[in-house]
Design an enzyme around this catalytic site. Structure first.
Site, PDB file in Angstrom:
ATOM      1  CG  HIS A   1      -0.648   0.254   2.398  1.00  0.00           C
ATOM      2  ND1 HIS A   1      -0.617   1.424   2.931  1.00  0.00           N
ATOM      3  CD2 HIS A   1      -0.222  -0.361   3.395  1.00  0.00           C
ATOM      4  CE1 HIS A   1       0.008   1.340   4.362  1.00  0.00           C
ATOM      5  NE2 HIS A   1       0.054   0.440   4.439  1.00  0.00           N
TER       6      HIS A   1
ATOM      7  CG  ASP B   1       2.537   1.309   8.057  1.00  0.00           C
ATOM      8  OD1 ASP B   1       2.226   1.094   6.992  1.00  0.00           O
ATOM      9  OD2 ASP B   1       1.863   1.433   9.089  1.00  0.00           O
TER      10      ASP B   1
ATOM     11  CD  GLU C   1      -2.773  -1.382   5.272  1.00  0.00           C
ATOM     12  OE1 GLU C   1      -2.897  -2.281   6.117  1.00  0.00           O
ATOM     13  OE2 GLU C   1      -2.614  -0.165   5.909  1.00  0.00           O
ATOM     14  CD  GLU C   2      -1.718   2.864   7.414  1.00  0.00           C
ATOM     15  OE1 GLU C   2      -2.373   2.037   8.469  1.00  0.00           O
ATOM     16  OE2 GLU C   2      -0.582   2.910   7.415  1.00  0.00           O
TER      17      GLU C   2
ATOM     18  CG  ASP D   1       1.726  -2.605   5.278  1.00  0.00           C
ATOM     19  OD1 ASP D   1       2.514  -1.492   5.607  1.00  0.00           O
ATOM     20  OD2 ASP D   1       0.609  -2.683   5.702  1.00  0.00           O
TER      21      ASP D   1
ATOM     22  CG  HIS E   1      -0.168   4.164  12.287  1.00  0.00           C
ATOM     23  ND1 HIS E   1      -1.369   3.616  12.266  1.00  0.00           N
ATOM     24  CD2 HIS E   1       0.398   3.639  10.924  1.00  0.00           C
ATOM     25  CE1 HIS E   1      -1.466   2.561  11.317  1.00  0.00           C
ATOM     26  NE2 HIS E   1      -0.284   2.697  10.550  1.00  0.00           N
TER      27      HIS E   1
HETATM   28 ZN   LIG Z   1       0.982  -0.228   6.393  1.00  0.00          ZN
END
Ligand SMILES: [Zn+2]
Length: 730
Positions: A367, A377, A414-415, A442, A548
């Protein structure tokens, strides 16, 4: 036999390591060099191994650390949440690279239900004299990326809007056991705002359980014990989460179904009429109570002002006071206004048509969307993917063509809930019924520890791939992987926050090089668990506390993730070899003997759990155990035939493909029909981690004897279907 093979191989690799590292690892060398000899490699499924090795060597020489660095710098120059103009710009960049490599490239749009934060406020309203008004912006002493006005405040995807004020209760990680413990302590959570810490389970599970138990709202905070100063130095001094760092993330109930919450089972194409959508108010994926995240700087005064019983000592985090569970006197008001709309998202796909088996797609996806900058990420994966594509492009330019069709994919959203991959998978369900494999990546790199998860049919395939790629630590990726899993390797710890799921298999098969089971938490979900496509997931992980947050950015990555991009190069190579081998193999390299073996181990564990739960009423597991045993035997038999490489392999490949599909349960799992795989599903109460033989195990966990018996029969039927498919090949 396997042992001998591995031994010979590692001896060779020791010799080759000396050669490869003769020269000092100067800046001028494009990373680690790789050349594998044809004769000593374990490569399943090929008639002409030297020819395949020649192609692979050509490929392995291409992925370039400097180019991976350039990709990552470009992809992470701005925050690029799904559906934003900056996200579109990254789609265009990826599409341009796909085209440069000669892939048949498309940007595929879907229209999906997404929230952006409009007003996010958490205020302490009691006890008197204590102030906290959050969330405060993420800030550290020195970070070049933190002041961008496009950074969202900390918020949770898929939370509803809401305005609640209530006394606070602390519920540890928010698991069912934690809530049971509160009940024992006579703490009533109904109507309260529950504060829980991140970790141990998927955040959507925390929201789900709190909602089930009657909470009015949920705050999820990052305790420094789990990914902050307790683990090591905080960013920017070290890789761990600083006081102001917030973990964003979706709280959607993805264990019910993932994807667009308004289109379970169908694709959210731009022209889909509204009449085909369900109303968000009816969606089983969407929580009903407001949920929002906080940094520990903001959460600290709330926790500090909880009275009531002392928390169980294992609930104590690393903040400098003794944790109590409440309720009150800390009281909080959560005010959330979410801007929900149907928004356009952009998947990017790039195809290479296959020559002899064009219908057997090999799909490889990562993603691209990020909560903020997403250096680890997911764009460490995107940068590696682009170098994989670069390598495949060089092969194409030399005239090479794959037997099977390759589809590279850059997923969006995706998140928020695995949305881009799920909608695309639902959109192409028919074509994917013949797919050979789905390979996910990922987070490609947050550190130096290689890990992988996959269906049992592909676990040995993954190990063989790792044996063919050099490690920046010397030797092969397989050597490093094995070494890191030796008991003495220390406390190498994969935090939940890595977003990965590379756990020891329940089976303990090849315990020296464990390949995990696929639960959920990334884009393989639709392929494996809805469509029955054999899947894997790979990554290289390490100390990573900025998951995140705004600090998962290029500056963090350069300092702590992979300063020389050598692990990026490694992951591009591993990923590329997965794709090339699967696309080129004469006979599909699946191992159903391993599958049968693992299912037997799952069944033995479930059987003793059922005995504990139901005593002498425990159900009879014989039908399922027999099914698994026969699957193992049929797997062993067909493996002999696979090794002989039949002259016309189309028929054996068809059976090998169909056997995994036969493990799909047509009516799906109880209460969540979108999930159809009889062997793997995300746990309803664990979220990321796989529940194996989920129908049976979850029925036992509920203490539901009738359903347990019913699900044993459903499982036995699925195992027999797979068995019959394999036995049809003679
Ligand atoms: Zn991810």
């Amino acid at each position: 036999m396997k042992l001998l093979c591995t031994l010979a191989l590692s001896l060779f690799m020791i010799a080759s390591r000396v050669r490869a590292f003769d020269r000092p690892p100067a800046l001028a060398t494009p990373g680690t060099e790789s050349k594998q000899p044809a004769e000593s490699l374990a490569i399943s499924g090929f008639r002409d191994i030297p020819a395949e090795v020649a192609i692979e060597n050509k490929f392995l020489a291409v992925p370039d650390p400097k180019l991976a660095e350039a990709h990552l710098r470009t992809l992470t120059q701005a925050p690029h949440i799904a559906g934003s103009p900056e996200d579109k710009a990254t789609a265009n960049y990826v599409a341009a690279k796909f085209r440069e490599a000669g892939l048949d490239t498309a940007i595929v749009e879907y229209k999906v239900w997404l929230n952006y934060p409009s007003e996010i406020r958490v205020d302490m309203t009691a006890p008197p004299g204590v102030e906290m008004h959050g969330p405060r912006p993420e800030h550290v002493d020195d970070d070049p990326f933190q002041d961008d006005s496009r950074i969202t405040p900390g918020f949770n995807g898929m939370s509803p809007s809401g305005d609640v004020e209530a006394d606070v209760v602390y519920a540890n990680y928010g698991s069912p056991d934690d809530f049971d413990k509160l009940k024992e302590l006579n703490v009533d959570v109904r109507g309260k705002i529950v504060i829980v810490r991140y970790g141990e389970n998927f955040r959507g599970v925390k929201a789900f359980v709190a909602q089930e138990r009657g909470a009015a709202g949920v705050i999820i905070y990052s305790d420094p014990k789990d990914d902050g100063y307790y683990r090591g130095d905080a960013y920017p001094k070290g890789p761990w989460r600083p006081a102001s760092g917030v973990q964003r993330g979706s709280v959607g109930f993805m264990f019910q179904f993932p994807g667009d919450p308004t289109t379970p089972g169908i694709a959210s194409t731009p022209l889909l009429p509204d009449s085909k959508r369900i109303s968000p108010a009816d969606s089983a994926e969407l929580p009903r109570i407001p949920v929002t995240p906080l940094s520990y700087a903001d959460a600290s005064p709330i926790l500090e002002h909880l009275g009531g019983p002392l928390s169980p000592r294992e609930w104590q985090g690393a903040l400098p006071f003794t944790y109590h569970v409440g309720p009150g006197p800390a009281k909080v008001r959560i005010h959330l206004k979410q801007d929900y709309q149907y928004r356009t998202i952009w998947d990017v796909t790039g195809k290479v048509p296959g020559t002899s088996a064009p219908d057997e797609w090999v799909v490889a996806g990562n993603h691209r969307d990020a909560w903020v900058y997403g250096a680890v990420d997911p764009n460490s994966g995107t940068a590696a993917l682009l170098e994989t594509v670069h390598g495949v492009g060089e092969l194409l330019k030399s005239g090479w063509k794959p037997k099977r069709t390759i589809v590279f994919a850059s997923w969006d959203a995706e998140e928020e809930g695995l949305i881009g991959s799920t909608e695309w998978g639902e959109d192409h369900a028919q074509e994917l019924a013949n797919a050979a494999a789905y390979f996910n990546m990922d987070v490609a790199v947050s550190g130096k520890k290689f890990g992988a998860a996959g269906v049992p049919t592909l676990k040995e395939f993954l190990r063989e791939i790792a044996m063919a790629v050099p490690s920046p630590q010397g030797g092969t990726v397989f050597d490093a992987w094995k070494k890191a899993n030796e008991p003495k390797a220390g406390s190498s710890h994969t935090p939940e926050s890595s977003g990965s799921n590379y756990r020891m298999p329940a089976s303990g098969l090849h315990a020296d090089v464990p390949v995990g089971d696929l639960g959920s938490g990334s884009d393989y979900t639709v392929f494996l668990q809805h469509l029955g496509v054999p899947s894997t997931d790979i990554g290289s992980t390490g100390d990573y506390g900025v998951y995140h947050s705004a600090f998962d950015n290029f500056a963090w990555f350069k300092k702590f993730g992979d300063p020389d991009f050598l692990y990026e190069q490694q992951m591009a190579r591993v990923y590329g070899l997965e794709v090339l081998r699967m696309a080129n193999a004469d006979v599909l390299p699946y191992n159903y003997e391993d599958y049968g073996k693992e299912i037997l181990i799952y069944l033995d564990a479930a059987k003793s759990k059922a005995q504990d739960k139901f005593g002498d009423k425990a159900p009879n597991f014989t039908a399922a155990l027999e099914g698994a045993r026969h699957l193992q035997e049929a797997g062993a038999k067909i493996l002999q035939k696979q090794r002989k490489i039949p002259q016309d392999p189309a028929r054996i490949n068809g059976k090998l493909r169909d056997a995994e599909r036969a493990l799909l349960i047509p009516e799906g799992l109880p209460n969540r029909p979108w999930y159809r795989h009889a062997i793997y599903a995300p746990g309803q109460y664990t979220g990321y981690a796989a529940v194996v033989i989920p129908g049976v195990n979850e029925a036992i966990d509920r203490g539901d004897l009738r359903r347990t018996e019913e699900q044993i029969a459903v499982l036995a039927a699925a195992l027999n279907r797979a068995l019959i498919v394999l036995e049809q090949y003679r």
